[in-house]
Design an enzyme around this catalytic site. Sequence first.
Site, mmCIF file in Angstrom:
data_model
loop_
_atom_site.group_PDB
_atom_site.id
_atom_site.type_symbol
_atom_site.label_atom_id
_atom_site.label_comp_id
_atom_site.label_asym_id
_atom_site.label_seq_id
_atom_site.Cartn_x
_atom_site.Cartn_y
_atom_site.Cartn_z
ATOM 1 N N LYS A 13 0.832 -1.211 0.000
ATOM 2 C CA LYS A 13 0.000 0.000 0.000
ATOM 3 C C LYS A 13 0.870 1.265 0.000
ATOM 4 O O LYS A 13 0.661 2.169 -0.801
ATOM 5 C CB LYS A 13 -0.917 0.025 1.242
ATOM 6 C CG LYS A 13 -1.806 -1.202 1.393
ATOM 7 C CD LYS A 13 -2.709 -1.099 2.612
ATOM 8 C CE LYS A 13 -1.997 -1.098 3.950
ATOM 9 N NZ LYS A 13 -1.276 -2.346 4.285
ATOM 10 N N ARG A 172 -0.647 -8.667 13.453
ATOM 11 C CA ARG A 172 -1.191 -7.647 12.532
ATOM 12 C C ARG A 172 -2.069 -8.316 11.475
ATOM 13 O O ARG A 172 -3.092 -7.777 11.078
ATOM 14 C CB ARG A 172 -0.050 -6.860 11.872
ATOM 15 C CG ARG A 172 0.519 -5.797 12.802
ATOM 16 C CD ARG A 172 1.915 -5.362 12.441
ATOM 17 N NE ARG A 172 2.039 -4.718 11.158
ATOM 18 C CZ ARG A 172 3.195 -4.487 10.555
ATOM 19 N NH1 ARG A 172 4.335 -4.854 11.135
ATOM 20 N NH2 ARG A 172 3.238 -3.892 9.387
HETATM 21 P P1 AP5 Z 1 4.862 -1.594 1.846
HETATM 22 O O1 AP5 Z 1 4.500 -0.767 0.658
HETATM 23 O O2 AP5 Z 1 5.615 -0.930 2.945
HETATM 24 O O3 AP5 Z 1 3.559 -2.344 2.411
HETATM 25 P P2 AP5 Z 1 2.303 -1.785 3.204
HETATM 26 O O4 AP5 Z 1 1.098 -2.450 2.650
HETATM 27 O O5 AP5 Z 1 2.323 -0.275 3.216
HETATM 28 O O6 AP5 Z 1 2.627 -2.417 4.610
HETATM 29 P P3 AP5 Z 1 2.589 -1.836 6.084
HETATM 30 O O7 AP5 Z 1 3.312 -2.828 6.933
HETATM 31 O O8 AP5 Z 1 3.078 -0.424 6.141
HETATM 32 O O9 AP5 Z 1 1.079 -1.899 6.379
HETATM 33 P P4 AP5 Z 1 0.427 -1.977 7.718
HETATM 34 O O10 AP5 Z 1 -0.949 -1.794 7.258
HETATM 35 O O11 AP5 Z 1 0.674 -3.137 8.596
HETATM 36 O O12 AP5 Z 1 1.170 -0.820 8.545
HETATM 37 P P5 AP5 Z 1 0.714 0.658 8.913
HETATM 38 O O13 AP5 Z 1 1.932 1.487 8.962
HETATM 39 O O14 AP5 Z 1 -0.444 1.095 8.094
HETATM 40 O O15 AP5 Z 1 5.668 -2.871 1.318
HETATM 41 C C1 AP5 Z 1 6.283 -3.778 2.224
HETATM 42 C C2 AP5 Z 1 7.657 -4.210 1.677
HETATM 43 O O16 AP5 Z 1 7.447 -4.989 0.495
HETATM 44 C C3 AP5 Z 1 8.551 -3.034 1.261
HETATM 45 O O17 AP5 Z 1 9.876 -3.320 1.598
HETATM 46 C C4 AP5 Z 1 8.385 -2.932 -0.272
HETATM 47 O O18 AP5 Z 1 9.571 -2.482 -0.900
HETATM 48 C C5 AP5 Z 1 8.074 -4.387 -0.649
HETATM 49 N N1 AP5 Z 1 7.106 -4.482 -1.739
HETATM 50 C C6 AP5 Z 1 6.032 -3.679 -1.978
HETATM 51 N N2 AP5 Z 1 5.359 -4.098 -3.082
HETATM 52 C C7 AP5 Z 1 6.020 -5.203 -3.527
HETATM 53 C C8 AP5 Z 1 5.816 -6.091 -4.628
HETATM 54 N N3 AP5 Z 1 4.797 -5.932 -5.489
HETATM 55 N N4 AP5 Z 1 6.688 -7.125 -4.774
HETATM 56 C C9 AP5 Z 1 7.735 -7.300 -3.908
HETATM 57 N N5 AP5 Z 1 7.979 -6.476 -2.860
HETATM 58 C C10 AP5 Z 1 7.127 -5.437 -2.661
HETATM 59 O O19 AP5 Z 1 0.147 0.434 10.403
HETATM 60 C C11 AP5 Z 1 0.988 0.125 11.485
HETATM 61 C C12 AP5 Z 1 0.152 0.025 12.757
HETATM 62 O O20 AP5 Z 1 -0.479 1.295 13.031
HETATM 63 C C13 AP5 Z 1 -1.016 -0.982 12.720
HETATM 64 O O21 AP5 Z 1 -0.598 -2.287 13.047
HETATM 65 C C14 AP5 Z 1 -1.970 -0.376 13.754
HETATM 66 O O22 AP5 Z 1 -1.571 -0.667 15.053
HETATM 67 C C15 AP5 Z 1 -1.805 1.117 13.538
HETATM 68 N N6 AP5 Z 1 -2.760 1.672 12.550
HETATM 69 C C16 AP5 Z 1 -2.457 2.235 11.333
HETATM 70 N N7 AP5 Z 1 -3.561 2.640 10.708
HETATM 71 C C17 AP5 Z 1 -4.604 2.321 11.528
HETATM 72 C C18 AP5 Z 1 -6.025 2.469 11.416
HETATM 73 N N8 AP5 Z 1 -6.593 3.010 10.327
HETATM 74 N N9 AP5 Z 1 -6.787 2.027 12.440
HETATM 75 C C19 AP5 Z 1 -6.233 1.475 13.555
HETATM 76 N N10 AP5 Z 1 -4.898 1.295 13.720
HETATM 77 C C20 AP5 Z 1 -4.098 1.716 12.712
#
Ligand code: AP5
Length: 215
Positions: A13, A172
């Site tokens: 994402k 998660r």
């Molecule tokens: P990346 O693009 O970083 O993936 P992502 O989907 O953004 O993953 P996140 O871990 O950031 O999502 P998340 O939802 O768990 O975390 P968030 O920060 O929102 O890609 C991952 C890796 O893969 C990278 O190294 C990239 O280079 C690689 N990659 C990407 N695409 C690829 C492909 N096609 N092929 C190969 N490699 C690829 O949330 C963190 C925490 O915050 C949550 O656990 C929760 O506690 C809290 N939180 C955040 N938002 C909320 C909400 N709305 N409500 C409640 N709690 C929330």
Amino acid sequence: MNLILLGPPGAGKGTQADILSQRLGLAKLSTGDMLRETVKQGGKLSQKLQDIMSSGALVPDDIIVAMIRERIKAPDCTNGYILDGFPRTIAQAEALDAMLVAEGAALNHVIQLKVEDAALVSRIAGRYSCAACGAGYHDSYKVPLKEGECDSCGGKEFIRRKDDTAETVGKRLESYYAQTLPLLPYYEKTGILSTVDGMADIKIVEKQIESIIAR
Ligand code: AP5
């Protein structure tokens, strides 16, 4: 244009939101980034948020909704925004709908990135970012063009997220399946939900999203 990128942790994402934000001039609103920034600044909420995020659970809806409600008023959201990591619960989706109605705005696309669980774990385990500008990288799938130097800002220091451990990733994923997956039928009813193969290469995923937006 306002759109949502929906998918489990590590689905890509943030990666695709960065690409789209640069290409379309839309604001990228990542609730994860906003929460990490709040934690970094300290203050009374900081420890509570850090504890929740480290446990792999979701932060309470009222905190998240208040954050987004404030953020979408910023001038950089005038042309539209990409929501990365929000909404994550039905209550958040309903709150977003109400905000959009109040602003006289609408959602144009909800794009689901579909990725197998095993791939998510390896993506998250290999992820790191530039300490200076936040540009994201991966040990295998996205390395800097020049080793040890950020492509975007030339920074030489890189960091890994505290919640990117094997144990927390499992939690998660549990939160995703229990609380976020119900958003798929919610948005399916609206007719604006599309699904892309998030297992494909980053550039191919980008092309799939481009063709959805161009429709
Ligand atoms: P990346 O693009 O970083 O993936 P992502 O989907 O953004 O993953 P996140 O871990 O950031 O999502 P998340 O939802 O768990 O975390 P968030 O920060 O929102 O890609 C991952 C890796 O893969 C990278 O190294 C990239 O280079 C690689 N990659 C990407 N695409 C690829 C492909 N096609 N092929 C190969 N490699 C690829 O949330 C963190 C925490 O915050 C949550 O656990 C929760 O506690 C809290 N939180 C955040 N938002 C909320 C909400 N709305 N409500 C409640 N709690 C929330």
